[in-house]
Scaffold this motif. Sequence first.
Motif, short mmCIF file in Angstrom:
data_model
loop_
_atom_site.label_atom_id
_atom_site.label_comp_id
_atom_site.label_asym_id
_atom_site.label_seq_id
_atom_site.Cartn_x
_atom_site.Cartn_y
_atom_site.Cartn_z
N ASP A 31 29.74 -0.82 -51.83
CA ASP A 31 28.88 -0.49 -50.59
C ASP A 31 29.37 -1.72 -49.71
O ASP A 31 28.89 -2.78 -49.71
CB ASP A 31 27.69 -0.57 -50.68
N HIS A 32 30.61 -1.61 -48.65
CA HIS A 32 30.86 -2.51 -47.82
C HIS A 32 30.07 -2.62 -46.60
O HIS A 32 30.07 -3.68 -45.92
CB HIS A 32 32.38 -2.24 -47.60
N ASP A 33 29.19 -1.81 -46.33
CA ASP A 33 28.37 -1.90 -45.12
C ASP A 33 27.12 -2.80 -45.26
O ASP A 33 26.58 -3.18 -44.42
CB ASP A 33 27.67 -0.61 -44.96
N ASN A 34 26.77 -3.08 -46.75
CA ASN A 34 25.64 -4.02 -46.78
C ASN A 34 26.12 -4.84 -47.96
O ASN A 34 25.44 -4.89 -49.16
CB ASN A 34 24.42 -3.21 -47.38
N PRO A 35 27.11 -5.99 -47.57
CA PRO A 35 27.54 -6.63 -48.61
C PRO A 35 26.69 -7.90 -48.93
O PRO A 35 25.68 -8.15 -48.53
CB PRO A 35 28.70 -7.49 -47.71
#
Length: 122
Positions: A31-35
Amino acid sequence: MTEPGVIFNQSLDVARPRRIDSPYSTEPVYDHDNPEWVPVDFPVSVQPAESSEDDLQRPVVVSRLVLITPPGTDVPDLSAASRVRVGGVMVCDVVGAPARWPDPWKAGAVHHLEASLEVIDG
């Protein structure tokens, strides 16, 4: 006279994508949106390089900055695919591969790192 370490005054965090369960896969996905933000253990210098503005119909401002680490330091996780957060607030993309400058006195060691950063608003 200015002290030599005074330009290295910004905190830096490197984004690491989280592994999460996916309803579409039996394997975890990234999940790159919530690193997860991983702090760097030393302060760095981030200096402005240039900025540009685009089309008046749909304004876009692109700001480019230069990240420099103090002598004798490296950020091994930093790559062309990285995102960083400067000072806890400014999120930037790393543009191109970071340059790891060789130490002239210690063979095989990194003297410092330089990376181009970019922020796009609009």
